[in-house]
Design a protein around this motif. Sequence first.
Motif, PDB file in Angstrom:
ATOM      1  N   GLU A 177       0.832  -1.203   0.000  1.00  0.00           N
ATOM      2  CA  GLU A 177       0.000   0.000   0.000  1.00  0.00           C
ATOM      3  C   GLU A 177       0.869   1.256   0.000  1.00  0.00           C
ATOM      4  OE1 GLU A 177      -3.378   0.133  -0.066  1.00  0.00           O
ATOM      5  OE2 GLU A 177      -3.768  -2.021   0.024  1.00  0.00           O
ATOM      6  N   SER A 178       1.927   1.257   0.793  1.00  0.00           N
ATOM      7  CA  SER A 178       2.810   2.428   0.865  1.00  0.00           C
ATOM      8  C   SER A 178       3.566   2.635  -0.438  1.00  0.00           C
ATOM      9  CB  SER A 178       3.798   2.276   2.023  1.00  0.00           C
ATOM     10  OG  SER A 178       3.125   2.213   3.257  1.00  0.00           O
ATOM     11  N   ALA A 179       4.068   1.545  -1.018  1.00  0.00           N
ATOM     12  CA  ALA A 179       4.826   1.664  -2.273  1.00  0.00           C
ATOM     13  C   ALA A 179       3.952   2.250  -3.369  1.00  0.00           C
ATOM     14  CB  ALA A 179       5.360   0.297  -2.687  1.00  0.00           C
ATOM     15  N   PHE A 180       2.691   1.854  -3.407  1.00  0.00           N
ATOM     16  CA  PHE A 180       1.795   2.411  -4.422  1.00  0.00           C
ATOM     17  C   PHE A 180       1.565   3.901  -4.186  1.00  0.00           C
ATOM     18  CE2 PHE A 180      -2.549   3.507  -5.844  1.00  0.00           C
ATOM     19  CZ  PHE A 180      -2.334   3.396  -7.202  1.00  0.00           C
ATOM     20  N   ARG A 181       1.384   4.303  -2.928  1.00  0.00           N
ATOM     21  CA  ARG A 181       1.206   5.736  -2.652  1.00  0.00           C
ATOM     22  C   ARG A 181       2.450   6.526  -3.044  1.00  0.00           C
ATOM     23  NH1 ARG A 181      -1.564   3.637   1.965  1.00  0.00           N
ATOM     24  NH2 ARG A 181       0.317   3.785   3.255  1.00  0.00           N
ATOM     25  N   ILE A 182       3.622   5.945  -2.835  1.00  0.00           N
ATOM     26  CA  ILE A 182       4.864   6.619  -3.228  1.00  0.00           C
ATOM     27  C   ILE A 182       4.909   6.793  -4.742  1.00  0.00           C
ATOM     28  CG2 ILE A 182       7.374   6.295  -3.369  1.00  0.00           C
ATOM     29  CD1 ILE A 182       7.114   4.917  -0.558  1.00  0.00           C
ATOM     30  N   ALA A 183       4.561   5.740  -5.479  1.00  0.00           N
ATOM     31  CA  ALA A 183       4.545   5.840  -6.939  1.00  0.00           C
ATOM     32  C   ALA A 183       3.509   6.849  -7.415  1.00  0.00           C
ATOM     33  CB  ALA A 183       4.261   4.470  -7.544  1.00  0.00           C
ATOM     34  N   ASP A 184       2.371   6.895  -6.747  1.00  0.00           N
ATOM     35  CA  ASP A 184       1.318   7.847  -7.108  1.00  0.00           C
ATOM     36  C   ASP A 184       1.818   9.288  -6.950  1.00  0.00           C
ATOM     37  OD1 ASP A 184      -1.415   8.620  -7.740  1.00  0.00           O
ATOM     38  OD2 ASP A 184      -1.652   9.090  -5.610  1.00  0.00           O
ATOM     39  N   ARG A 185       2.510   9.559  -5.854  1.00  0.00           N
ATOM     40  CA  ARG A 185       3.051  10.913  -5.650  1.00  0.00           C
ATOM     41  C   ARG A 185       4.166  11.216  -6.641  1.00  0.00           C
ATOM     42  NH1 ARG A 185       2.965   9.151   0.068  1.00  0.00           N
ATOM     43  NH2 ARG A 185       1.087   9.988   1.064  1.00  0.00           N
ATOM     44  N   ALA A 186       4.941  10.189  -7.007  1.00  0.00           N
ATOM     45  CA  ALA A 186       5.996  10.414  -8.001  1.00  0.00           C
ATOM     46  C   ALA A 186       5.391  10.841  -9.329  1.00  0.00           C
ATOM     47  CB  ALA A 186       6.830   9.144  -8.180  1.00  0.00           C
ATOM     48  N   VAL A 187       4.285  10.213  -9.723  1.00  0.00           N
ATOM     49  CA  VAL A 187       3.588  10.623 -10.944  1.00  0.00           C
ATOM     50  C   VAL A 187       3.112  12.065 -10.808  1.00  0.00           C
ATOM     51  CG1 VAL A 187       1.503  10.250 -12.329  1.00  0.00           C
ATOM     52  CG2 VAL A 187       2.890   8.303 -11.614  1.00  0.00           C
ATOM     53  N   GLN A 188       2.569  12.420  -9.660  1.00  0.00           N
ATOM     54  CA  GLN A 188       2.064  13.786  -9.443  1.00  0.00           C
ATOM     55  C   GLN A 188       3.183  14.810  -9.578  1.00  0.00           C
ATOM     56  OE1 GLN A 188      -1.129  14.033  -9.113  1.00  0.00           O
ATOM     57  NE2 GLN A 188      -1.346  16.233  -8.821  1.00  0.00           N
ATOM     58  N   ILE A 189       4.344  14.501  -9.037  1.00  0.00           N
ATOM     59  CA  ILE A 189       5.479  15.422  -9.123  1.00  0.00           C
ATOM     60  C   ILE A 189       5.935  15.583 -10.567  1.00  0.00           C
ATOM     61  CG2 ILE A 189       7.934  15.638  -8.528  1.00  0.00           C
ATOM     62  CD1 ILE A 189       7.175  14.437  -5.775  1.00  0.00           C
ATOM     63  N   HIS A 190       5.867  14.522 -11.339  1.00  0.00           N
ATOM     64  CA  HIS A 190       6.262  14.598 -12.750  1.00  0.00           C
ATOM     65  C   HIS A 190       5.221  15.305 -13.613  1.00  0.00           C
ATOM     66  CE1 HIS A 190       9.401  11.705 -11.687  1.00  0.00           C
ATOM     67  NE2 HIS A 190       9.925  11.863 -12.889  1.00  0.00           N
ATOM     68  N   GLY A 191       4.018  15.481 -13.106  1.00  0.00           N
ATOM     69  CA  GLY A 191       2.995  16.192 -13.867  1.00  0.00           C
ATOM     70  C   GLY A 191       2.684  15.496 -15.175  1.00  0.00           C
ATOM     71  N   GLY A 192       2.621  16.253 -16.244  1.00  0.00           N
ATOM     72  CA  GLY A 192       2.293  15.695 -17.550  1.00  0.00           C
ATOM     73  C   GLY A 192       3.260  14.625 -17.995  1.00  0.00           C
ATOM     74  N   GLU A 193       4.543  14.785 -17.647  1.00  0.00           N
ATOM     75  CA  GLU A 193       5.531  13.770 -18.012  1.00  0.00           C
ATOM     76  C   GLU A 193       5.246  12.441 -17.321  1.00  0.00           C
ATOM     77  OE1 GLU A 193       8.009  13.876 -20.241  1.00  0.00           O
ATOM     78  OE2 GLU A 193       7.285  15.865 -20.819  1.00  0.00           O
ATOM     79  N   GLY A 194       4.636  12.493 -16.157  1.00  0.00           N
ATOM     80  CA  GLY A 194       4.399  11.290 -15.374  1.00  0.00           C
ATOM     81  C   GLY A 194       3.288  10.408 -15.884  1.00  0.00           C
ATOM     82  N   ILE A 195       2.442  10.929 -16.763  1.00  0.00           N
ATOM     83  CA  ILE A 195       1.323  10.129 -17.254  1.00  0.00           C
ATOM     84  C   ILE A 195       1.546   9.657 -18.695  1.00  0.00           C
ATOM     85  CG2 ILE A 195      -0.350  11.202 -15.703  1.00  0.00           C
ATOM     86  CD1 ILE A 195      -1.288  12.945 -18.014  1.00  0.00           C
ATOM     87  N   VAL A 196       2.741   9.855 -19.184  1.00  0.00           N
ATOM     88  CA  VAL A 196       3.081   9.410 -20.540  1.00  0.00           C
ATOM     89  C   VAL A 196       3.634   7.996 -20.470  1.00  0.00           C
ATOM     90  CG1 VAL A 196       4.561   9.813 -22.536  1.00  0.00           C
ATOM     91  CG2 VAL A 196       3.539  11.754 -21.325  1.00  0.00           C
ATOM     92  N   GLN A 197       3.043   7.081 -21.245  1.00  0.00           N
ATOM     93  CA  GLN A 197       3.567   5.727 -21.277  1.00  0.00           C
ATOM     94  C   GLN A 197       4.990   5.736 -21.819  1.00  0.00           C
ATOM     95  OE1 GLN A 197       1.076   2.863 -23.199  1.00  0.00           O
ATOM     96  NE2 GLN A 197      -0.461   2.901 -21.585  1.00  0.00           N
ATOM     97  N   GLY A 198       5.824   4.944 -21.187  1.00  0.00           N
ATOM     98  CA  GLY A 198       7.239   4.926 -21.522  1.00  0.00           C
ATOM     99  C   GLY A 198       8.085   5.610 -20.476  1.00  0.00           C
ATOM    100  N   ARG A 199       7.456   6.456 -19.645  1.00  0.00           N
ATOM    101  CA  ARG A 199       8.173   7.063 -18.530  1.00  0.00           C
ATOM    102  C   ARG A 199       8.255   6.049 -17.391  1.00  0.00           C
ATOM    103  NH1 ARG A 199       8.709   9.978 -22.255  1.00  0.00           N
ATOM    104  NH2 ARG A 199       8.476  12.251 -22.347  1.00  0.00           N
TER     105      ARG A 199
END
Length: 402
Positions: free
Chosen positions: A344-366
Amino acid sequence: MNASLPSSGAPARPFEGSARAAELIARIEDFLHGELADLVRVHGIDHEHGASRELLRQVWRRSQALGFYGMTLPEAMGGLGLSVLDHVLVKEAIYASGSPLAPHVLGELSGPPRVGALVRKATPHHMERFIVPVARAEKAICFALTEAEAGSDAGAVQTRAVREGEHFVLNGRKRFISGSPFADFAVLMASTASDPAQREVSAFFVDLTQPGVRVEAGYKTMAGQSHTGDIVLEDCRIPVANLVGEPGRGLALALGRITVNRLLHCPAMVGLAAVALRDACEYAGRRRQFGRAIGQFQAIQHLLADMATELAAARALMLATARQIDAGSEARAEASMAKLFCSESAFRIADRAVQIHGGEGIVQGRRVEFLFRMLRMYRVLTGTSEIQRNTIARELLGELPG
């Protein structure tokens, strides 16, 4: 040896394991960042595009030659006899490398970890025909339990094994079997009960190249790669000698080390979460908005602080549980707590990492986008979060009156 925390600029911390584990990690990291990094670059391998079967065999053979591949086997078969704590730390380091070939260094999908626990029940036939070739990285093997109606309820398998003379005839379909697309053998669970309503699950070695069995791998999980497939059995005849242990004891064999196995999934989650945190820190330091790095904004700093705190807490629980098991504790509740909290914690960490990356974080291949999907899967894989909560509650409350 000092191991650095995964976030940029974090203070060094003492290595928690043995000197032997520290030396092993150093050699594995050289392998990951040297030979395997070259393979990744030359063959265009990433988290979305896996290696070919032949290339994976090359990785397994090389890892075996270096002494890594069979480290989880019994010492009599060349294993290293590591403590659970050392095993956890080695596996964490492998996944924290960020290498797309990380799961293959120890053969977790298709190698010695799949057969090590079976050695105590293995016959000379099993050893020669199945286990030794896997230990030598000559053959690959998968573990086939799950079915459409048998997931969390592992005893509900519908695949049937009916004895006919000196053979068993197998019919059924195994679903979501990790490593099956590139496996030669399977350790397969099937019902041997005369009454289909009864639960009598037995374990068998099955050669996936023989008549009556095929692997269907035409789908991908949300993680992207085709590491998962179905095993279809249609009047597949196998020798009685392929039965592992006693009839009806298959689940006991499969679940005999469930506490340790649950814990040993945590280093992958923690290692991948460390990669997500590291990537988020690096991106926050170089991405500029409104004339300065986004890492200077308090909103980003708080996200990173929460990520690092959750990672430290998950890692501490994982290591504490490993120490308990090494000290002789059954640690059933603690292992489930570790699997629950780490996933559960690892997923929340990954979720915040995507948020920090913004648009770059939701692009497949990142990479952070892949980590988000991969770490979401761990909340389901190897026992759902709900099953872990059931185990924890049962250990807390004991047997309650009906």
